[in-house]
Structures are given as structure tokens and as C-alpha cells.
Enzyme design. Structure first.
Site, PDB file in Angstrom:
ATOM      1  N   HIS A  91       0.850  -1.202   0.000  1.00  0.00           N
ATOM      2  CA  HIS A  91       0.000   0.000   0.000  1.00  0.00           C
ATOM      3  C   HIS A  91       0.878   1.242   0.000  1.00  0.00           C
ATOM      4  O   HIS A  91       1.853   1.335   0.745  1.00  0.00           O
ATOM      5  CB  HIS A  91      -0.905  -0.011   1.238  1.00  0.00           C
ATOM      6  CG  HIS A  91      -1.741   1.222   1.386  1.00  0.00           C
ATOM      7  ND1 HIS A  91      -2.642   1.635   0.427  1.00  0.00           N
ATOM      8  CD2 HIS A  91      -1.809   2.147   2.392  1.00  0.00           C
ATOM      9  CE1 HIS A  91      -3.237   2.746   0.830  1.00  0.00           C
ATOM     10  NE2 HIS A  91      -2.739   3.081   2.003  1.00  0.00           N
TER      11      HIS A  91
ATOM     12  N   CYS B 181      -4.350   3.416  -4.562  1.00  0.00           N
ATOM     13  CA  CYS B 181      -3.585   4.129  -3.536  1.00  0.00           C
ATOM     14  C   CYS B 181      -2.504   5.023  -4.139  1.00  0.00           C
ATOM     15  O   CYS B 181      -2.277   6.145  -3.661  1.00  0.00           O
ATOM     16  CB  CYS B 181      -2.974   3.149  -2.538  1.00  0.00           C
ATOM     17  SG  CYS B 181      -1.908   1.881  -3.270  1.00  0.00           S
TER      18      CYS B 181
ATOM     19  N   ASP C  13      -3.280   9.146   4.242  1.00  0.00           N
ATOM     20  CA  ASP C  13      -3.478   7.729   3.942  1.00  0.00           C
ATOM     21  C   ASP C  13      -4.892   7.524   3.416  1.00  0.00           C
ATOM     22  O   ASP C  13      -5.867   7.758   4.123  1.00  0.00           O
ATOM     23  CB  ASP C  13      -3.250   6.887   5.200  1.00  0.00           C
ATOM     24  CG  ASP C  13      -3.327   5.398   4.932  1.00  0.00           C
ATOM     25  OD1 ASP C  13      -3.593   5.004   3.770  1.00  0.00           O
ATOM     26  OD2 ASP C  13      -3.130   4.600   5.866  1.00  0.00           O
TER      27      ASP C  13
END
Length: 265
Positions: free
Chosen positions: A40, A201, A148
Site C-alpha cells: 500500500h 492508492c 493515507d
């Protein structure tokens, strides 16, 4: 245990120290850190690292005692793993393992640390500079902002590792001492747009990066809510922009190769 902890800091720093051998990162307002962890991508931004005050000479720093206590209570540390767990004791003296941030979104957003009951001090440096985007003065508050798009808990661990790096980098480059800890450089897990799948992401990282530099927000506690910074349609547009950029670069490369070939012949 404290010596072992410092050796881990030195080892991590040695793996990347050549990246900044010609750059004084402490003269920069922002340091951009793309983070890849457990398949990620997310973004960390170190803000105003040079504004952290120098350590007071000949006076034991309060944070040193906390560092020693924390290092002495490390229950598991892996040189190749950025995750760190600290063992603490509750009010009755029972041992327990606890993270710095709970999963509560407001706690993460404000960068608070449940392990420490002391209040977060105000920014130690109040110098400002004109800001053309906002038409006012911007507070140069040393901090670490983490964007995030999956809002995974315990992102404070990344901030802790970055502060460890800054401690070693300052000492090795400047020959003096600053204390980079959560009292001089707090972390903020920003409320930012969230992805709805498991593959966007990287695009969110790029968009967060561009939005941050297009119009940096005012640094204060609490930080602004950026949940509506951009919408999902912007991510689709950005994928198309990246595609066009790659295709145009390919065309330029082929054209340059053809021109060079003609010149050689």
C-alpha cells in the site's frame, strides 16, 4: 536496550544517508516521503524540520528520559520491519501493549498519543512568512502530516521512524543536537479522501501531493478536515492524465531517437 535502539536508528539511517549527501533537508520547508508498506502506498510530509529548537546544552532533556524508558520497554524490534510495539503499564501496574493512536478517527486526526497524558505543547517556533495563496501569514509549525487513503491505524509508527531519522541526520550533518520527538514535532493523521477499492492508492498519493503544494493549508492544532479535498471523479481524471503523459513521453523519446539516428548516419 537504549544502545540497541540507537544502533537500529543508525542502521536505518545508513541505508539512505547517501540520498541527502548534497542536500540540507533542514533548510527545506517540506520533505516529501512516499511510503510503501504492506502493498500500500501513502504519503508523509515532514514540515519545517529546521524550526525544531536546539537541545539545551548540559540539561537532560525530558524526552531523553522518555526515549530511554520507551527503548527499555521495546518488546519486539526487527531491523527490516518498520513496526514497533511498546509495552506499557496501566494504573495498577499491569503490563500491556498499546499503540500511540487509537482507531478513533478524531484521535488519529489530531495526532494525540493515549500513552502520554501530558498535553501537546504549542509550536515552539512562531515565525511566519507571507503566503500568497491565503493572503496572510503562515505558522511554521514543525510536524509530520500523513495522508493515507485507507486510513489504516497505527500510522504514528511511520512518524516515529521519520523522527528517528531526523535525529540521526541532524547530528551527523550539523554536529550539534536537536530533539525530534512528538513534543517538538507532532504527527497528524490527516482526514483526507478515502479510496473505495484496493488499487488506487498510488493515484491518491499523487493527488494528495499535488493538492498539498497547490494550496498548502495553515498549520495549526487541530489540522483542517480535508475529507472533501477532491472527489473520486478526480482520481479517474488523474489516471487519464498519467496515461497521456506516458504516451507523450514515449512519442518524444521515439522522435529524439529518430533525430539522433539521422545525425549519426
Amino acid at each position: 536496550m537504549l544502545l540497541k535502539f540507537y544502533r537500529i536508528q543508525l542502521k536505518r539511517h545508513s541505508q539512505v544517508k547517501t540520498w541527502t549527501r548534497r542536500v540540507d533537508i533542514f533548510s527545506k520547508d517540506y520533505i516529501i516521503i512516499p511510503v510503501y508498506l504492506n502493498f500500500h502506498w501513502f504519503l508523509a510530509v515532514i514540515c519545517f524540520p529546521g524550526q525544531v529548537p536546539d537541545a539545551t546544552p548540559n540539561v537532560p532533556a525530558k524526552s531523553d528520559a522518555k526515549l530511554s524508558k520507551s527503548a527499555g520497554n521495546v518488546t519486539s524490534t526487527d531491523d527490516q520491519d518498520d513496526s514497533v510495539r511498546t509495552a506499557t503499564k496501566d494504573d495498577e501496574g499491569n503490563s500491556q501493549t498499546q499503540g500511540r493512536n487509537s482507531t478513533n478517527s478524531s484521535t488519529l486526526y489530531e495526532g494525540k498519543e493515549p500513552l502520554d497524558s501530558e498535553p501537546i505543547p504549542e509550536a515552539s517556533d512562531s515565525s511566519t512568512r507571507p503566503d500568497g495563496n491565503h493572503g496572510g501569514q503562515r505558522l511554521k509549525m514543525p510536524c509530520i502530516c500523513i495522508f493515507d487513503s485507507l486510513n489504516i491505524p497505527n500510522r504514528w509508527k511511520i512518524a516515529a521512524i521519520l523522527r528517528d531519522y531526523l535525529n540521526v541526520e541532524w547530528t551527523s550533518k550539523k554536529g550539534s543536537r536537536k530533539i525530534f520527538d512528538r513534543h517538538t514535532m507532532n504527527e497528524y493523521i490527516m482526514r483526507c479522501p478515502q479510496q473505495t477499492n484496493m488499487h488506487d492508492c498510488g493515484v491518491y498519493l499523487l493527488e494528495n501531493f499535488e493538492k498539498f503544494f497547490q494550496n498548502p493549508f495553515n498549520f495549526k492544532n487541530p489540522m483542517p478536515d480535508l475529507s472533501n479535498w477532491f472527489d473520486k471523479n478526480r482520481i479517474r481524471e488523474k489516471r487519464n492524465e498519467i496515461k497521456e503523459l506516458i504516451l507523450n513521453l514515449k512519442k518524444e523519446q521515439l522522435a529524439n531517437s529518430a533525430t539522433n539516428a539521422r545525425q549519426i548516419s
